[in-house]
Motif scaffolding. Structure first.
Motif, PDB file in Angstrom:
ATOM      1  N   ALA A 146       0.846  -1.199   0.000  1.00  0.00           N
ATOM      2  CA  ALA A 146       0.000   0.000   0.000  1.00  0.00           C
ATOM      3  C   ALA A 146       0.875   1.240   0.000  1.00  0.00           C
ATOM      4  CB  ALA A 146      -0.907   0.020   1.229  1.00  0.00           C
ATOM      5  N   PHE A 147       0.361   2.297  -0.627  1.00  0.00           N
ATOM      6  CA  PHE A 147       1.005   3.603  -0.509  1.00  0.00           C
ATOM      7  C   PHE A 147      -0.056   4.686  -0.600  1.00  0.00           C
ATOM      8  CE2 PHE A 147       1.154   2.708  -5.053  1.00  0.00           C
ATOM      9  CZ  PHE A 147       0.721   3.893  -5.619  1.00  0.00           C
ATOM     10  N   VAL A 148       0.205   5.782   0.091  1.00  0.00           N
ATOM     11  CA  VAL A 148      -0.738   6.904   0.124  1.00  0.00           C
ATOM     12  C   VAL A 148       0.063   8.200   0.129  1.00  0.00           C
ATOM     13  CG1 VAL A 148      -2.537   5.640   1.394  1.00  0.00           C
ATOM     14  CG2 VAL A 148      -0.799   6.940   2.657  1.00  0.00           C
ATOM     15  N   GLU A 149      -0.652   9.298  -0.147  1.00  0.00           N
ATOM     16  CA  GLU A 149      -0.024  10.606  -0.049  1.00  0.00           C
ATOM     17  C   GLU A 149      -1.005  11.559   0.610  1.00  0.00           C
ATOM     18  OE1 GLU A 149       2.939  12.430  -3.041  1.00  0.00           O
ATOM     19  OE2 GLU A 149       0.998  13.289  -3.590  1.00  0.00           O
ATOM     20  N   GLY A 150      -0.516  12.345   1.553  1.00  0.00           N
ATOM     21  CA  GLY A 150      -1.327  13.348   2.216  1.00  0.00           C
ATOM     22  C   GLY A 150      -0.707  14.719   2.035  1.00  0.00           C
ATOM     23  N   THR A 151      -1.544  15.750   1.948  1.00  0.00           N
ATOM     24  CA  THR A 151      -1.029  17.109   1.799  1.00  0.00           C
ATOM     25  C   THR A 151      -1.701  18.030   2.811  1.00  0.00           C
ATOM     26  OG1 THR A 151      -2.698  17.697   0.149  1.00  0.00           O
ATOM     27  CG2 THR A 151      -0.601  16.843  -0.688  1.00  0.00           C
ATOM     28  N   CYS A 152      -1.000  19.090   3.146  1.00  0.00           N
ATOM     29  CA  CYS A 152      -1.559  20.151   3.986  1.00  0.00           C
ATOM     30  C   CYS A 152      -1.231  21.473   3.315  1.00  0.00           C
ATOM     31  CB  CYS A 152      -0.963  20.109   5.385  1.00  0.00           C
ATOM     32  SG  CYS A 152      -1.628  21.417   6.449  1.00  0.00           S
ATOM     33  N   PRO A 153      -2.246  22.171   2.771  1.00  0.00           N
ATOM     34  CA  PRO A 153      -2.002  23.453   2.120  1.00  0.00           C
ATOM     35  C   PRO A 153      -1.773  24.555   3.145  1.00  0.00           C
ATOM     36  CG  PRO A 153      -4.338  22.899   2.012  1.00  0.00           C
ATOM     37  CD  PRO A 153      -3.648  21.757   2.702  1.00  0.00           C
ATOM     38  N   GLY A 154      -0.989  25.541   2.758  1.00  0.00           N
ATOM     39  CA  GLY A 154      -0.726  26.664   3.645  1.00  0.00           C
ATOM     40  C   GLY A 154      -0.023  27.783   2.903  1.00  0.00           C
ATOM     41  N   GLU A 155       0.633  28.633   3.663  1.00  0.00           N
ATOM     42  CA  GLU A 155       1.352  29.779   3.107  1.00  0.00           C
ATOM     43  C   GLU A 155       2.690  29.919   3.822  1.00  0.00           C
ATOM     44  OE1 GLU A 155      -1.250  33.010   4.048  1.00  0.00           O
ATOM     45  OE2 GLU A 155      -2.887  32.213   2.815  1.00  0.00           O
ATOM     46  N   ILE A 156       3.640  30.541   3.140  1.00  0.00           N
ATOM     47  CA  ILE A 156       4.947  30.807   3.731  1.00  0.00           C
ATOM     48  C   ILE A 156       4.957  32.234   4.280  1.00  0.00           C
ATOM     49  CG2 ILE A 156       7.438  30.970   3.313  1.00  0.00           C
ATOM     50  CD1 ILE A 156       6.297  28.102   3.115  1.00  0.00           C
ATOM     51  N   LEU A 157       5.233  32.348   5.574  1.00  0.00           N
ATOM     52  CA  LEU A 157       5.328  33.670   6.192  1.00  0.00           C
ATOM     53  C   LEU A 157       6.631  34.352   5.765  1.00  0.00           C
ATOM     54  CD1 LEU A 157       4.153  32.960   9.868  1.00  0.00           C
ATOM     55  CD2 LEU A 157       2.809  33.843   7.950  1.00  0.00           C
ATOM     56  N   ARG A 158       6.725  35.640   6.017  1.00  0.00           N
ATOM     57  CA  ARG A 158       7.937  36.382   5.672  1.00  0.00           C
ATOM     58  C   ARG A 158       9.013  36.248   6.738  1.00  0.00           C
ATOM     59  NH1 ARG A 158       6.902  39.281   1.075  1.00  0.00           N
ATOM     60  NH2 ARG A 158       4.691  39.361   0.555  1.00  0.00           N
ATOM     61  N   GLU A 159       8.616  35.812   7.929  1.00  0.00           N
ATOM     62  CA  GLU A 159       9.590  35.554   8.991  1.00  0.00           C
ATOM     63  C   GLU A 159       9.037  34.481   9.923  1.00  0.00           C
ATOM     64  OE1 GLU A 159       8.743  39.058  12.192  1.00  0.00           O
ATOM     65  OE2 GLU A 159       9.747  39.644  10.333  1.00  0.00           O
ATOM     66  N   PRO A 160       9.927  33.740  10.613  1.00  0.00           N
ATOM     67  CA  PRO A 160       9.489  32.650  11.489  1.00  0.00           C
ATOM     68  C   PRO A 160       8.575  33.131  12.621  1.00  0.00           C
ATOM     69  CG  PRO A 160      11.848  32.503  11.066  1.00  0.00           C
ATOM     70  CD  PRO A 160      11.395  33.825  10.519  1.00  0.00           C
ATOM     71  N   CYS A 161       7.667  32.248  13.024  1.00  0.00           N
ATOM     72  CA  CYS A 161       6.718  32.541  14.093  1.00  0.00           C
ATOM     73  C   CYS A 161       6.422  31.243  14.855  1.00  0.00           C
ATOM     74  CB  CYS A 161       5.445  33.123  13.491  1.00  0.00           C
ATOM     75  SG  CYS A 161       4.280  33.695  14.719  1.00  0.00           S
ATOM     76  N   GLY A 162       6.711  31.227  16.150  1.00  0.00           N
ATOM     77  CA  GLY A 162       6.466  30.033  16.964  1.00  0.00           C
ATOM     78  C   GLY A 162       7.755  29.316  17.298  1.00  0.00           C
ATOM     79  N   THR A 163       7.714  28.538  18.369  1.00  0.00           N
ATOM     80  CA  THR A 163       8.926  27.877  18.852  1.00  0.00           C
ATOM     81  C   THR A 163       8.851  26.357  18.825  1.00  0.00           C
ATOM     82  OG1 THR A 163       8.068  28.033  21.104  1.00  0.00           O
ATOM     83  CG2 THR A 163       9.551  29.795  20.371  1.00  0.00           C
ATOM     84  N   GLY A 164       7.690  25.799  18.488  1.00  0.00           N
ATOM     85  CA  GLY A 164       7.556  24.346  18.469  1.00  0.00           C
ATOM     86  C   GLY A 164       7.957  23.774  17.118  1.00  0.00           C
ATOM     87  N   GLY A 165       7.812  22.470  17.005  1.00  0.00           N
ATOM     88  CA  GLY A 165       8.062  21.805  15.733  1.00  0.00           C
ATOM     89  C   GLY A 165       9.515  21.793  15.333  1.00  0.00           C
ATOM     90  N   PHE A 166       9.739  21.603  14.042  1.00  0.00           N
ATOM     91  CA  PHE A 166      11.096  21.511  13.502  1.00  0.00           C
ATOM     92  C   PHE A 166      11.026  21.827  12.021  1.00  0.00           C
ATOM     93  CE2 PHE A 166       8.999  17.438  13.305  1.00  0.00           C
ATOM     94  CZ  PHE A 166       9.253  17.010  12.012  1.00  0.00           C
ATOM     95  N   GLY A 167      12.167  21.863  11.375  1.00  0.00           N
ATOM     96  CA  GLY A 167      12.207  22.095   9.939  1.00  0.00           C
ATOM     97  C   GLY A 167      11.604  23.440   9.571  1.00  0.00           C
ATOM     98  N   TYR A 168      10.698  23.412   8.614  1.00  0.00           N
ATOM     99  CA  TYR A 168      10.072  24.634   8.094  1.00  0.00           C
ATOM    100  C   TYR A 168       8.849  25.065   8.908  1.00  0.00           C
ATOM    101  CZ  TYR A 168      12.931  23.463   4.024  1.00  0.00           C
ATOM    102  OH  TYR A 168      13.990  23.157   3.200  1.00  0.00           O
ATOM    103  N   ASP A 169       8.555  24.368  10.005  1.00  0.00           N
ATOM    104  CA  ASP A 169       7.342  24.636  10.793  1.00  0.00           C
ATOM    105  C   ASP A 169       7.145  26.100  11.167  1.00  0.00           C
ATOM    106  OD1 ASP A 169       6.874  21.940  10.578  1.00  0.00           O
ATOM    107  OD2 ASP A 169       6.970  21.507  12.730  1.00  0.00           O
ATOM    108  N   PRO A 170       8.207  26.862  11.556  1.00  0.00           N
ATOM    109  CA  PRO A 170       7.986  28.250  11.971  1.00  0.00           C
ATOM    110  C   PRO A 170       7.550  29.202  10.847  1.00  0.00           C
ATOM    111  CG  PRO A 170      10.073  27.424  12.837  1.00  0.00           C
ATOM    112  CD  PRO A 170       9.585  26.431  11.833  1.00  0.00           C
TER     113      PRO A 170
END
Length: 193
Positions: free
Chosen positions: A126-150
């Protein structure tokens, strides 16, 4: 318990997948450190399938793999499958992305996650693909997560991934949506194991 090898050396990834598979009778284990799998595909699905297949074949066990990354519309889908290699650190990756995006008005982006499960012989069950649409901010916001999360902002939640509570992110994220599609297939697979 059936054994399912997670095609990664990252214990955090194993814990994350374990949370999605709560209620299933699989014992998850990390792949051995000395088993290196090159990601040679040109899509997230190709990479996930290749990693799952190679690990399953090498170990003679069922295997699960994922591949994920960020696609930015104004950058023609970049960084895409090269998301993790866009810089040496999360900070470098974010800085490079923001520099390349510049003052573009088009900030549309999506996170993509492909997940594949391979049988002991390496064939893909089996294989699947999931997506989450969003936008890229002009500067980081938030302290959780990792990678491009901010810098990844989800309008429906009015937060970046880095601002979200872990359970909210787990449900809304590309990985959460991929596993939502995978779970019914996994129930069918359990009957053939």
């Amino acid at each position: 318990m059936r054994k399912l090898i997670v095609a990664t050396g990252n214990p955090g990834k194993l814990r994350e997948i374990q949370e999605y598979l709560t209620g299933f009778a699989w014992e998850l284990q990390l792949k051995p450190d000395d088993l290196d799998i090159e990601e040679t595909g040109d899509t997230f699905i190709a990479n996930a399938c290749f990693k799952a297949s190679q690990v399953a074949r090498a170990l003679g066990e069922w295997a699960i793999a994922d591949d994920s990354g960020l696609e930015v519309e104004a950058l023609g889908g970049a960084p895409g499958i090269y998301s993790a290699r866009y810089g040496k650190t999360d900070q470098e990756r974010i800085e490079r992305l923001l520099k390349e995006l510049g003052d573009s008005e088009n900030r549309r982006a999506q996170f993509v996650c492909a997940v594949a499960i391979a049988r002991r012989d390496g064939s893909i069950a089996a294989f699947v693909e999931g997506t989450c649409p969003g936008e890229i901010l002009r500067e980081p916001c938030g302290t959780g997560g990792f990678g491009y999360d901010p810098i990844f902002y989800v309008p429906q939640q009015q937060q970046t991934f880095a601002q979200m509570q872990p359970e909210v992110k787990r449900k809304l994220s590309h990985r959460g949506r991929a596993f939502e599609k995978l779970l019914p297939k996994l129930r069918e697979i359990e009957s053939e194991v």
